[in-house]
Design a protein around this motif. Structure first.
Motif, short mmCIF file in Angstrom:
data_model
loop_
_atom_site.label_atom_id
_atom_site.label_comp_id
_atom_site.label_asym_id
_atom_site.label_seq_id
_atom_site.Cartn_x
_atom_site.Cartn_y
_atom_site.Cartn_z
N HIS A 187 -9.24 1.57 1.20
CA HIS A 187 -8.96 1.79 2.62
C HIS A 187 -10.13 1.30 3.47
O HIS A 187 -11.26 1.31 3.00
CB HIS A 187 -8.75 3.28 2.89
CG HIS A 187 -7.58 3.88 2.19
ND1 HIS A 187 -7.68 4.44 0.93
CD2 HIS A 187 -6.28 4.02 2.56
CE1 HIS A 187 -6.49 4.90 0.57
NE2 HIS A 187 -5.62 4.66 1.53
N ASP A 227 2.22 3.18 3.00
CA ASP A 227 1.21 4.24 2.95
C ASP A 227 1.80 5.63 2.80
O ASP A 227 1.29 6.60 3.35
CB ASP A 227 0.27 4.19 4.17
CG ASP A 227 -0.99 5.02 3.93
OD1 ASP A 227 -1.40 5.16 2.76
OD2 ASP A 227 -1.54 5.56 4.92
N HIS A 277 1.07 5.34 -2.04
CA HIS A 277 0.39 6.29 -2.94
C HIS A 277 1.43 7.00 -3.81
O HIS A 277 2.21 7.82 -3.29
CB HIS A 277 -0.37 7.34 -2.14
CG HIS A 277 -1.52 6.80 -1.34
ND1 HIS A 277 -2.83 7.00 -1.69
CD2 HIS A 277 -1.56 6.06 -0.20
CE1 HIS A 277 -3.63 6.43 -0.79
NE2 HIS A 277 -2.88 5.84 0.12
N HIS A 302 0.84 -1.20 0.00
CA HIS A 302 0.00 0.00 0.00
C HIS A 302 0.87 1.25 0.00
O HIS A 302 1.45 1.63 1.02
CB HIS A 302 -0.93 0.01 1.22
CG HIS A 302 -1.91 1.14 1.18
ND1 HIS A 302 -3.01 1.15 0.35
CD2 HIS A 302 -1.96 2.32 1.84
CE1 HIS A 302 -3.68 2.27 0.51
NE2 HIS A 302 -3.07 3.00 1.41
N HIS A 358 -5.14 -0.63 6.35
CA HIS A 358 -5.33 -0.14 7.72
C HIS A 358 -6.11 -1.09 8.63
O HIS A 358 -5.53 -1.84 9.38
CB HIS A 358 -5.90 1.28 7.75
CG HIS A 358 -5.03 2.24 7.01
ND1 HIS A 358 -3.72 2.46 7.35
CD2 HIS A 358 -5.24 2.98 5.88
CE1 HIS A 358 -3.16 3.31 6.51
NE2 HIS A 358 -4.06 3.64 5.59
ZN ZN Z 1 -3.47 4.88 1.89
#
Ligand code: ZN
Ligand code: GUN
Length: 439
Positions: free
Chosen positions: A226, A316, A73, A71, A265
């Motif tokens: 998410h 993340d 971005h 994960h 998460h």
């Molecule tokens: Zn994220």
């Protein structure tokens, strides 16, 4: 020509959460042909049998399987480190204004270069990448990942409410643009497509339904989003989806949650959600530096594992504080320690497994990557710290392989990564790589 890698190799082919132990072998040889490990034995034995092979002498330091970030971005690389706000405020003030800049391809292209370089420099060879809201920026990322040889799964991020207007789409446009991107990139080189609704807060049922239709129309697409990240976000989802049992149900009732689904998460899950995630065989991407930086909470890893939920590791970025999965592993260890008797005890083998084989399973790539066994792709990271650095000193004085690995998770950073290979191709080379044709 065959390549012969000579190194101290650590990996976790047997899951240490289910009785497996760290596998550690020194002066090992890995014989690689067409990117695949075709033999694994004592270096001397393989060298004698394959005298013409090209030797990569990596005896200094350690060779690990390439790290797998489940994960991260792409658009948020340049906003790492915006501390001091909880999730929803951080999105509005820090992340989304930056994501809007990717409408401009001239902005997205150099960013794609920085991002892919950053992943490789961190030792990450495979990543599930949250793309951009703009198809042109997803194209820029895919082109760069393909050029550099990164094993990447990514897609168009979609939302149709609540976020700033320039990031919104419609269910039809989301389907059409996603399908066109998948037609261009899914299955090209090491790239695959991931249908990517941002989170239920920003997605209507109609949009989630179009995501489900798109996932069905792409052969072996992943789905990623998410879930249950911060208390305020969970409460907002409850208010927006009054007819849903819980956050997971907002995805599950559209058929989005299955073996090919990775949700980031899950810091605040219910027992029902944990049981359903286990039944669906979906994976939770645990992103511990993000959870701490945004004050989202402490991840209940033990509850996940006890109920049979698969867990892997994610950086993340940019909620997370960098691209290093060593740092994520260390932070995961810290958090489970702080949870005391509610925490999951983690040893170095657990951390390596979370950062490698668990990610491979999440992405349904276990037949190709995740450890350095015969038959796997040669995806590897060579750690060789500079002389005199704390990690160098630590490794020289490590009691055993597990101790050495603990020091890696405690101290390693991208400056210690001296070489990275994906499918046998060297994709990153730093300081004085030591490679010779004969020994
Ligand atoms: Zn994220
Ligand atoms: N939830 C929706 N979008 C995001 C994001 O960009 N980062 C994190 N951490 N959570 C999110």
């Amino acid at each position: 020509m065959k390549a012969l890698f000579r190194a101290t190799v650590l990996d976790t082919p047997d899951d240490p959460f289910h009785g497996g132990a760290l596998r550690a072998e020194s002066d090992l040889g890995l014989l690689v042909q067409d990117g695949v490990i075709v033999a694994r034995a004592a270096y001397g034995t393989l060298r004698a049998a394959h005298p013409d092979s090209r030797v990569h002498d990596l005896r200094e330091g350690l060779l690990l399987p390439g790290l797998i970030d489940t994960h991260v971005h792409f658009p948020q690389l340049r906003v790492i480190g915006a501390l001091g706000r909880p999730l929803l405020d951080w999105l509005r003030e820090s992340a989304l204004p930056e994501e809007a800049r990717l409408a401009d391809t001239a902005y997205a292209q150099p960013l794609a270069q920085e991002f892919v370089q950053g992943l490789l420099a961190a030792g990450t060879t495979t990543a599930l990448v949250f793309g951009s809201h703009f198809a042109s920026a997803v194209d820029a990322f895919c082109a760069e990942a393909d050029r550099r040889g990164l094993r990447a799964t990514t897609g168009l991020v979609v939302s149709d409410r609540i976020l700033r207007p320039d990031l919104l789409t419609t269910p039809q446009r989301a389907y059409d643009e996603g399908k066109a991107l998948a037609d261009r990139w899914h299955g090209v080189g090491r790239l695959r497509y991931a249908v990517t609704p941002r989170f239920s807060v920003s997605c209507t049922d109609d949009l989630l339904e179009s995501c489900a239709a798109l996932a069905k129309d792409i052969d072996h697409a992943m789905v990623t989003s998410h879930i249950n990240e911060s208390p305020a976000e969970v409460q907002q989802v409850r208010e927006l989806f009054e007819g849903s049992a819980d956050y997971l149900d907002t995805y599950d009732r559209h058929g989005l949650v299955d073996r090919d689904c990775v949700l980031a998460h899950n810091v605040h899950p219910s027992d029902r959600e944990l049981d359903l995630l286990a039944t669906r065989e979906a994976t939770i991407s645990h992103c511990p530096t993000s959870n701490a930086a945004l004050g989202s909470g402490m991840f209940p890893m033990r509850d996940h594992l006890e109920r049979g939920v698969h867990v892997a590791l994610g950086s993340d970025v940019g909620g997370g504080t960098g691209l290093s999965l060593f740092k994520e592993g260390l932070q995961a260890y810290f958090v489970q320690q702080l949870l005391a008797d509610r925490g999951q005890p983690l040893n170095p083998a657990h951390l390596l497994h979370l950062a490698t084989a668990a990610g491979a399973r999440a992405l349904d790539l276990s037949d190709q990557v995740g450890d350095l066994s015969v038959g796997k792709q040669m995806d590897a990271v060579w750690l060789a710290p500079a002389a005199g650095t704390p990690l160098d000193i630590g490794l020289r004085h490590a009691g055993d392989a597990s101790d050495a690995l603990a020091k890696v998770f405690a101290m390693a950073h991208s400056g210690d990564v001296r070489g990275v290979w994906v499918g046998g191709d060297q994709v990153l080379e730093t300081r004085h790589l030591n490679s010779r044709s004969a020994e």
